[in-house]
Design a protein around this motif. Structure first.
Motif, PDB file in Angstrom:
ATOM      1  N   LEU A   1      33.917  21.968 -70.482  1.00 46.07           N
ATOM      2  CA  LEU A   1      33.138  22.898 -69.918  1.00 46.07           C
ATOM      3  C   LEU A   1      32.593  23.608 -71.236  1.00 46.07           C
ATOM      4  N   LEU A   2      33.440  23.952 -72.370  1.00 50.02           N
ATOM      5  CA  LEU A   2      32.988  24.950 -73.849  1.00 50.02           C
ATOM      6  C   LEU A   2      32.615  23.683 -74.532  1.00 50.02           C
ATOM      7  N   LYS A   3      33.542  22.500 -74.242  1.00 45.38           N
ATOM      8  CA  LYS A   3      32.291  21.720 -74.909  1.00 45.38           C
ATOM      9  C   LYS A   3      31.101  21.257 -74.880  1.00 45.38           C
ATOM     10  N   VAL A   4      31.190  21.406 -73.931  1.00 43.38           N
ATOM     11  CA  VAL A   4      29.355  20.640 -73.417  1.00 43.38           C
ATOM     12  C   VAL A   4      28.698  21.646 -73.883  1.00 43.38           C
ATOM     13  N   ARG A   5      28.891  23.014 -73.391  1.00 49.62           N
ATOM     14  CA  ARG A   5      27.978  24.345 -73.688  1.00 49.62           C
ATOM     15  C   ARG A   5      27.680  24.028 -75.371  1.00 49.62           C
ATOM     16  N   ALA A   6      29.037  23.325 -76.010  1.00 50.63           N
ATOM     17  CA  ALA A   6      28.875  23.730 -78.037  1.00 50.63           C
ATOM     18  C   ALA A   6      27.927  22.584 -77.985  1.00 50.63           C
ATOM     19  N   ASP A   7      27.868  21.954 -77.468  1.00 47.29           N
ATOM     20  CA  ASP A   7      26.763  20.647 -77.851  1.00 47.29           C
ATOM     21  C   ASP A   7      25.733  21.178 -77.946  1.00 47.29           C
ATOM     22  N   THR A   8      25.589  21.394 -76.820  1.00 46.29           N
ATOM     23  CA  THR A   8      23.821  22.018 -76.138  1.00 46.29           C
ATOM     24  C   THR A   8      23.838  22.715 -76.478  1.00 46.29           C
ATOM     25  N   ASN A   9      24.229  24.124 -77.790  1.00 45.94           N
ATOM     26  CA  ASN A   9      23.900  24.857 -78.642  1.00 45.94           C
ATOM     27  C   ASN A   9      23.653  23.831 -79.777  1.00 45.94           C
ATOM     28  N   ALA A  10      24.546  22.828 -80.192  1.00 49.83           N
ATOM     29  CA  ALA A  10      24.382  22.234 -81.606  1.00 49.83           C
ATOM     30  C   ALA A  10      22.572  21.120 -82.003  1.00 49.83           C
ATOM     31  N   ILE A  11      22.320  20.616 -80.649  1.00 48.27           N
ATOM     32  CA  ILE A  11      21.262  20.132 -80.480  1.00 48.27           C
ATOM     33  C   ILE A  11      20.261  21.143 -80.439  1.00 48.27           C
ATOM     34  N   ASN A  12      20.075  21.775 -79.271  1.00 52.59           N
ATOM     35  CA  ASN A  12      19.135  23.576 -79.263  1.00 52.59           C
ATOM     36  C   ASN A  12      18.574  23.731 -81.023  1.00 52.59           C
ATOM     37  N   ILE A  13      20.226  23.826 -81.851  1.00 54.64           N
ATOM     38  CA  ILE A  13      19.345  24.769 -82.646  1.00 54.64           C
ATOM     39  C   ILE A  13      19.117  23.401 -83.539  1.00 54.64           C
ATOM     40  N   THR A  14      19.217  22.001 -83.277  1.00 59.08           N
ATOM     41  CA  THR A  14      18.804  21.150 -84.775  1.00 59.08           C
ATOM     42  C   THR A  14      17.131  21.341 -84.040  1.00 59.08           C
ATOM     43  N   LEU A  15      17.134  20.752 -82.932  1.00 65.14           N
ATOM     44  CA  LEU A  15      16.067  20.466 -82.590  1.00 65.14           C
ATOM     45  C   LEU A  15      14.463  21.940 -82.567  1.00 65.14           C
ATOM     46  N   ASN A  16      15.186  23.414 -82.592  1.00 61.87           N
ATOM     47  CA  ASN A  16      14.406  24.140 -82.744  1.00 61.87           C
ATOM     48  C   ASN A  16      13.950  24.566 -84.148  1.00 61.87           C
ATOM     49  N   SER A  17      15.080  24.183 -84.736  1.00 55.62           N
ATOM     50  CA  SER A  17      14.910  24.944 -86.560  1.00 55.62           C
ATOM     51  C   SER A  17      13.527  23.656 -86.863  1.00 55.62           C
ATOM     52  N   PHE A  18      13.266  22.204 -86.587  1.00 53.72           N
ATOM     53  CA  PHE A  18      12.237  21.747 -86.867  1.00 53.72           C
ATOM     54  C   PHE A  18      11.059  22.849 -87.061  1.00 53.72           C
ATOM     55  N   GLY A  19      10.414  22.605 -88.606  1.00 54.05           N
ATOM     56  CA  GLY A  19       9.259  23.488 -88.539  1.00 54.05           C
ATOM     57  C   GLY A  19       9.860  24.763 -89.413  1.00 54.05           C
ATOM     58  N   THR A  20      11.001  24.822 -89.242  1.00 54.72           N
ATOM     59  CA  THR A  20      11.103  26.566 -90.047  1.00 54.72           C
ATOM     60  C   THR A  20      12.087  26.419 -91.102  1.00 54.72           C
ATOM     61  N   PRO A  21      12.185  27.407 -91.902  1.00 54.82           N
ATOM     62  CA  PRO A  21      13.463  27.190 -93.221  1.00 54.82           C
ATOM     63  C   PRO A  21      14.457  26.875 -92.407  1.00 54.82           C
ATOM     64  N   LEU A  22      14.748  26.708 -91.818  1.00 53.43           N
ATOM     65  CA  LEU A  22      15.939  26.300 -91.547  1.00 53.43           C
ATOM     66  C   LEU A  22      16.095  24.584 -91.767  1.00 53.43           C
TER      67      LEU A  22
ATOM     68  N   ASP B   1      22.053  16.925 -91.189  1.00 53.27           N
ATOM     69  CA  ASP B   1      21.289  15.974 -91.854  1.00 53.27           C
ATOM     70  C   ASP B   1      19.905  15.630 -92.050  1.00 53.27           C
ATOM     71  N   VAL B   2      20.060  15.701 -90.807  1.00 54.78           N
ATOM     72  CA  VAL B   2      18.454  14.953 -89.871  1.00 54.78           C
ATOM     73  C   VAL B   2      18.086  16.458 -89.813  1.00 54.78           C
ATOM     74  N   GLY B   3      16.182  15.266 -90.434  1.00 60.25           N
ATOM     75  CA  GLY B   3      15.219  16.076 -90.740  1.00 60.25           C
ATOM     76  C   GLY B   3      13.868  15.824 -89.892  1.00 60.25           C
ATOM     77  N   ASP B   4      13.649  15.524 -88.405  1.00 59.27           N
ATOM     78  CA  ASP B   4      13.035  15.749 -87.722  1.00 59.27           C
ATOM     79  C   ASP B   4      13.703  14.951 -86.286  1.00 59.27           C
ATOM     80  N   GLU B   5      12.418  14.721 -85.066  1.00 57.15           N
ATOM     81  CA  GLU B   5      12.881  14.328 -84.564  1.00 57.15           C
ATOM     82  C   GLU B   5      13.283  12.791 -84.038  1.00 57.15           C
ATOM     83  N   ASP B   6      12.822  12.275 -84.620  1.00 56.63           N
ATOM     84  CA  ASP B   6      13.183  10.839 -84.906  1.00 56.63           C
ATOM     85  C   ASP B   6      14.511  11.008 -85.269  1.00 56.63           C
ATOM     86  N   GLU B   7      14.992  11.447 -85.844  1.00 56.58           N
ATOM     87  CA  GLU B   7      16.592  11.348 -87.275  1.00 56.58           C
ATOM     88  C   GLU B   7      17.405  12.058 -86.087  1.00 56.58           C
ATOM     89  N   LEU B   8      17.021  13.296 -85.346  1.00 58.59           N
ATOM     90  CA  LEU B   8      17.872  13.416 -84.099  1.00 58.59           C
ATOM     91  C   LEU B   8      18.088  12.966 -82.815  1.00 58.59           C
TER      92      LEU B   8
END
Length: 395
Positions: free
Chosen positions: A231-252, A282-289
Motif C-alpha cells: 500500500l505504501l509503495k503504491v502511495r509513493a508511486d502516486t506521489n512521484a507521478i503527481n509530482i512529475t505531472l504537476n511540475s510541467f510548466g513550473t521551474p521544477l 528526465d522527462v520534460g513533458d506529458e508525452d515523455e511521462l
C-alpha cells in the motif's frame, strides 16, 4: 501478577489475538458502517439536500447529523470527518504497542498537512482562527503550538525561532529537521521557509514520512509488512507521478532542476523506485511521462485515462488513482492478523466522505448528470467485482 510488557512484534497466529484481537474486531465491525449500493442509489435520486439528510438518517451517519439544522456540503463533510476521528481515537485508546505506534503514523500525514496549511496561510496574512478551523482533526496538536506560528518574524532568526518553538515540538518535527538539513547541505539560504514553494516543502515532508512509515512496517514483518508495504509503495508511486505531472510548466521542470530539486522529492520506495523514478527525473513533458509509464503495466492503464482526456465517462487521472486505491484498500480487509485493516479503514472512510460531498455538491448546484462520478466503497458494482462476476457467468 503484573501485566507483561507488550511484544515489539504484532504477533502471529498464536499471539496476535491476545495482543490486538479487540481493536481488530472493532475495526472489522466498523466495516459494516460503510454506505451500501442501495444507499448510494437513494442519494443519487435526491432532489434537495433535505432529501439527502433524510436518506442519511437511515445510515450510520444518523447521529452525526442529528444536531444539524440545515445540511450543506461543508457541514456534511465536517460532521463525517468528526465521526471518523471519534472512531479512530477510540481505536487508538484500545491499542498497545506496536499497534499504537502504527496508528500514530497514520496521523502524522495529517499533522504535516496542518502545519503546511498554517505556514502557507500565515505567509499570506490569513487569520489564524480561520486557519485552525480548516485543519484536519486527526492532525491536531496543542493549540498553543498552532497559535505560535504567526508570531515569528520574517527574518532568518525568526524562521529559526519558528522551528524551535513549533516544528520541533510536533511528532513530525524530525521530518522538518531532515528537510532543513538537506536544504542547508545544498547551500541554500536559511530563510528557506519563505523562499521555497510550500508545496515543495510538503512533498519533501510526505516523502520522509512515507519512507519512515515503510521502514516501521517492514520491521514488524509478517502480513503487516507485506500488505502495508504494498500500500505504501503504491502511495509513493502516486506521489512521484503527481509530482512529475504537476511540475510541467513550473521551474521544477527546467532541465537544471529536474535531476536535482524534482528528483529529491520522489520517495525512496515504490514499484517505480529506483529505475522508474530515475527515468521520471528526465522527462520534460506529458508525452515523455507517458512513455515511461508504459513500461509499468500497473500504471499504463491509469495514464491512458489521463491521455484520453477522461474518455466518454469523463474520468480523470485522480479518479483512476482513487479506483485503484479503493480496490487495494478493500483487499486489506480480506487478510487477518495484520495492521493493514486500520490504515485501510481510515482511507476508505475518506473516500466515502469525498463521495458524500460530491453527491451533495451536485445536488446543490443542480448538476445531476455528474452525480454518478464517484468511487463507492465495498460496492458489488465495482469494476473489479462486476468484471469477475461477468466472467463467472460466462463460464
Amino acid at each position: 501478577m503484573s501485566t507483561p510488557a507488550p511484544k515489539s512484534q504484532p504477533g502471529d497466529m498464536a499471539s496476535f489475538n491476545i495482543l490486538h484481537g479487540f481493536p481488530e474486531a472493532l475495526v472489522r465491525g466498523m466495516r459494516s458502517s460503510f454506505l451500501a449500493d442501495a444507499d448510494y442509489h437513494h442519494l443519487t435520486q435526491c432532489e434537495t439536500l433535505d432529501d439527502v439528510r433524510l436518506n442519511l438518517s437511515e445510515t450510520d451517519y444518523a447521529d452525526a447529523l442529528a444536531d444539524m439544522n440545515a445540511l450543506i456540503p461543508t457541514g456534511l463533510q465536517k460532521a463525517a470527518v468528526e465521526k471518523l476521528v471519534t472512531e479512530f481515537q477510540y481505536l487508538r485508546t484500545q491499542a498497545i504497542e506496536p499497534l499504537a505506534t502504527f496508528l500514530d503514523f497514520i496521523t502524522y500525514e495529517y499533522m504535516i498537512e496542518n502545519v503546511m496549511l498554517l505556514l502557507k496561510g500565515t505567509l499570506s496574512g490569513r487569520d489564524i482562527n480561520e486557519l485552525i478551523a480548516q485543519c484536519h482533526p486527526l492532525g491536531m496538536f496543542k493549540e498553543s503550538t498552532m497559535r505560535s506560528i504567526p508570531t515569528f518574524e520574517s527574518t532568518p532568526r525568526g524562521y529559526q525561532d519558528l522551528y524551535q518553538t513549533v516544528l520541533v515540538d510536533t511528532p513530525v518535527g524530525p521530518y522538518f529537521s531532515l528537510f532543513l538539513q538537506e536544504t542547508a547541505s545544498r547551500g541554500e539560504v536559511s530563510n528557506v521557509l519563505e523562499e521555497v514553494e510550500i508545496e515543495i516543502i510538503k512533498s519533501s515532508l510526505i516523502k520522509y514520512w512515507l519512507e519512515d512509515f515503510a521502514k516501521f512496517v517492514d520491521s514488524l514483518g509478517g502480513e503487516t509488512a507485506t500488505i502495508m508495504g504494498d500500500l505504501l509503495k503504491v502511495r509513493a508511486d502516486t506521489n512521484a507521478i503527481n509530482i512529475t505531472l504537476n511540475s510541467f510548466g513550473t521551474p521544477l521542470n527546467e532541465p537544471a532542476m529536474r535531476a536535482s530539486d524534482r528528483k529529491r522529492l520522489y520517495p525512496g520506495l515504490g514499484h517505480l523506485y529506483p529505475a522508474g523514478t530515475s527515468m521520471l527525473a528526465d522527462v520534460g513533458d506529458e508525452d515523455e511521462l507517458g512513455r515511461v509509464l508504459e513500461l509499468f503495466p500497473q500504471y499504463s492503464s491509469i495514464w491512458n485515462v489521463h491521455a484520453a482526456g477522461g474518455g466518454t465517462d469523463g474520468k480523470s487521472i485522480d479518479d483512476a488513482f482513487y479506483e485503484r486505491d479503493v480496490q487495494m484498500l478493500e483487499l486489506a480487509f480480506e487478510g487477518q492478523m495484520h495492521f493493514g485493516a486500520f490504515y485501510a479503514y481510515v482511507k476508505l472512510k475518506e473516500q466515502e466522505i469525498r463521495n458524500l460531498v460530491w453527491v451533495s455538491e451536485c445536488i446543490l448546484q443542480q448538476q445531476k448528470e455528474e452525480i454518478h462520478k464517484f468511487v463507492p466503497v465495498f460496492s458489488f458494482n465495482a469494476p473489479w467485482r462486476s468484471g469477475s462476476k461477468s466472467r463467472a457467468g460466462g463460464r
